[in-house]
Design an enzyme around this catalytic site. Sequence first.
Site, PDB file in Angstrom:
ATOM      1  N   ARG A 145       0.794  -1.236   0.000  1.00 45.32           N
ATOM      2  CA  ARG A 145       0.000   0.000   0.000  1.00 45.32           C
ATOM      3  C   ARG A 145       0.829   1.290   0.000  1.00 45.32           C
ATOM      4  O   ARG A 145       0.261   2.374   0.095  1.00 45.32           O
ATOM      5  CB  ARG A 145      -0.999   0.030   1.171  1.00 45.32           C
ATOM      6  CG  ARG A 145      -2.039  -1.069   1.116  1.00 45.32           C
ATOM      7  CD  ARG A 145      -3.222  -0.768   1.989  1.00 45.32           C
ATOM      8  NE  ARG A 145      -2.893  -0.790   3.406  1.00 45.32           N
ATOM      9  CZ  ARG A 145      -3.781  -0.545   4.365  1.00 45.32           C
ATOM     10  NH1 ARG A 145      -5.031  -0.249   4.044  1.00 45.32           N
ATOM     11  NH2 ARG A 145      -3.434  -0.594   5.633  1.00 45.32           N
ATOM     12  N   ASP A 146       2.141   1.194  -0.102  1.00 43.06           N
ATOM     13  CA  ASP A 146       2.941   2.421  -0.149  1.00 43.06           C
ATOM     14  C   ASP A 146       4.242   2.195  -0.924  1.00 43.06           C
ATOM     15  O   ASP A 146       5.325   2.556  -0.460  1.00 43.06           O
ATOM     16  CB  ASP A 146       3.240   2.929   1.258  1.00 43.06           C
ATOM     17  CG  ASP A 146       3.618   4.410   1.279  1.00 43.06           C
ATOM     18  OD1 ASP A 146       3.275   5.121   0.316  1.00 43.06           O
ATOM     19  OD2 ASP A 146       4.247   4.853   2.250  1.00 43.06           O
TER      20      ASP A 146
END
Length: 293
Positions: A145-146
């Site tokens: 997610r990043d």
Amino acid sequence: MDTQPLSMDKVVRGRYKITNIVGQGGQCFVYEAEDIEEHKSLILKELRTDPDEPSIHAENIVLFKKEYEILRRLEHRGLPKGYDYFEEEGNHFLLVQDMGGKNLERLLREQNTPFEETVVLDWAIQLADILVYLYNIKPYPVIVRDIKPSNIVVSEDNHISLIDFTVAKEFKGSNKGDTVRIGSRGYAPPEQYDGHTEPRSDIYSLGISLYRLLTGEDPSSIDFHVKPLRKYNQDFSKELEYVLFKATHKSLNKRYKSPEELLRDLNYVKDEFNGIHHSEFVIEDIYPSEKTV
């Protein structure tokens, strides 16, 4: 809340000595530390969150502990191992393997020009292999997610590592929405802003990261409208252009279905560079018309 980092040479848990203050990111201070018992370098993360905001404070602690739970299970050369989690003097700490190297965002800024296609392609293959590993972890796949250039480091021997799992989560099914909507502007796909990340979300973030490294373009300014690579430079191969355009498609259904598919096509692109043709590697017509754009 004390917003100052720990002092140099401070020892926590009786064995981890602060040797360098790396910086602050999100809700954490990040340090280089020495394990004075085993005489090795490690990365120490300190969670700094405001207890005067109870719900946010509790949520940040849950995420921080989840990061440790994920990292301690990892067994891949390109991923940091989580070694320890502890509380001391009211603060929460996470001890992580030091992967070394420089992050790609820093290198891009230092050289002030995009990277060569063959260099980025090699990094892309390594990163796709990392995603294949993460998405095959049992019992649940892990979504980072990043993914972005500042969270990717390269060693002197050109080995790539993916770091920072602060907002990673286990994927337990598409019907499970995210409890928090987080990510980095420009690198997070559209569905992440709606709180519905899944494995194809990381494929988008990886594709956008590669796009940044190849073009120097800041993705926060393109609003999900990713131009084909050769709109920037005709010297780019049409094969890599196709792979990145498919990986970064705004529509989930038009992206790669899995990291295995992405890795396969990246290897096809590499073979094309080496004069090896794969008849099954077909470049589909997925580009929008000029009028649509």
